[in-house]
Write an enzyme that holds these catalytic residues in place. Sequence first.
Site, PDB file in Angstrom:
ATOM      1  N   TYR A   1       0.863  -1.183   0.000  1.00  0.00           N
ATOM      2  CA  TYR A   1       0.000   0.000   0.000  1.00  0.00           C
ATOM      3  C   TYR A   1       0.899   1.231   0.000  1.00  0.00           C
ATOM      4  O   TYR A   1       2.092   1.131   0.272  1.00  0.00           O
ATOM      5  CB  TYR A   1      -0.977   0.011   1.179  1.00  0.00           C
ATOM      6  CG  TYR A   1      -0.388  -0.346   2.520  1.00  0.00           C
ATOM      7  CD1 TYR A   1       0.199   0.617   3.326  1.00  0.00           C
ATOM      8  CD2 TYR A   1      -0.449  -1.651   2.992  1.00  0.00           C
ATOM      9  CE1 TYR A   1       0.728   0.299   4.563  1.00  0.00           C
ATOM     10  CE2 TYR A   1       0.082  -1.989   4.229  1.00  0.00           C
ATOM     11  CZ  TYR A   1       0.664  -1.009   5.007  1.00  0.00           C
ATOM     12  OH  TYR A   1       1.194  -1.330   6.235  1.00  0.00           O
TER      13      TYR A   1
ATOM     14  N   HIS B   1       6.240  -0.751   1.318  1.00  0.00           N
ATOM     15  CA  HIS B   1       6.133   0.299   0.309  1.00  0.00           C
ATOM     16  C   HIS B   1       7.223   0.103  -0.742  1.00  0.00           C
ATOM     17  O   HIS B   1       8.325  -0.323  -0.416  1.00  0.00           O
ATOM     18  CB  HIS B   1       6.294   1.679   0.937  1.00  0.00           C
ATOM     19  CG  HIS B   1       5.454   1.901   2.157  1.00  0.00           C
ATOM     20  ND1 HIS B   1       4.089   1.752   2.141  1.00  0.00           N
ATOM     21  CD2 HIS B   1       5.797   2.249   3.426  1.00  0.00           C
ATOM     22  CE1 HIS B   1       3.623   2.008   3.351  1.00  0.00           C
ATOM     23  NE2 HIS B   1       4.634   2.308   4.148  1.00  0.00           N
TER      24      HIS B   1
END
Length: 247
Positions: free
Chosen positions: A173, A223
Amino acid sequence: MFTLALLFIKLQGERSPKGINETIQELFEIIPGDRDQLLERSNSRCRRCAVVGNSGNLKQSQYGQEINNHDFVFRMNKAPTVGFESDVGCKTTHHFVYPESYRELGENVSMVLIPFKTLDLRWVISALTTGTINHTYIPVPRKIKVNKDKILIYHPVFIKYVYDNWLQHHGRYPSTGFLSIIFALHVCDEVDLYGFGADSKGNWHHYWENNPSSGAFRQTGVHDGDFESNITLTLASIDKIRFFKGR
């Protein structure tokens, strides 16, 4: 609301989010939802925003006054300003956090909560009322002093939009920093970025850290820092943002 629950499940693997409908209803009862000045559009003047990341490239940059001269200044997570004013400035209008990255904010600073899981919404309700939640996957503040009128919630649907359309599903995400940038692009006329990317020696670390070779966060796999950085550089190359890399 079922779609909203699915979004939370996808973001951080919550298998059974508890009481999402009740959580949203209770949240709206506690947070008044008055429009923040940032969300009020005006055709009378250009809105200039500085998004201040936490990179070590801010050290000795002397960007402080430049940053303070913006109409709005966005900061994120645990970033301090005291003791670093000449490089990072002292003005903050909006601070982007999630429970595990929360820090005490100034009286006039708006808190922008990025909810990566249902528990994050439960936490902000608790932190403003009973103070019963003090642990998620790590200890979190039991109570916070933020003015309820100064709280904004980053909508999970917008997080999904960023993940689908901007990151093309790279990483699990988006990072708080990248979400702050995309937010700024949607509400500001001019967006200036400070404190993103590596320092002049290629190290990734926070400007308040003493260890310039740190940067373990880049190895977590949560990430995709390189992909996010490339998008940022592309936006700068087509003059959608201005990218200040330090001096």
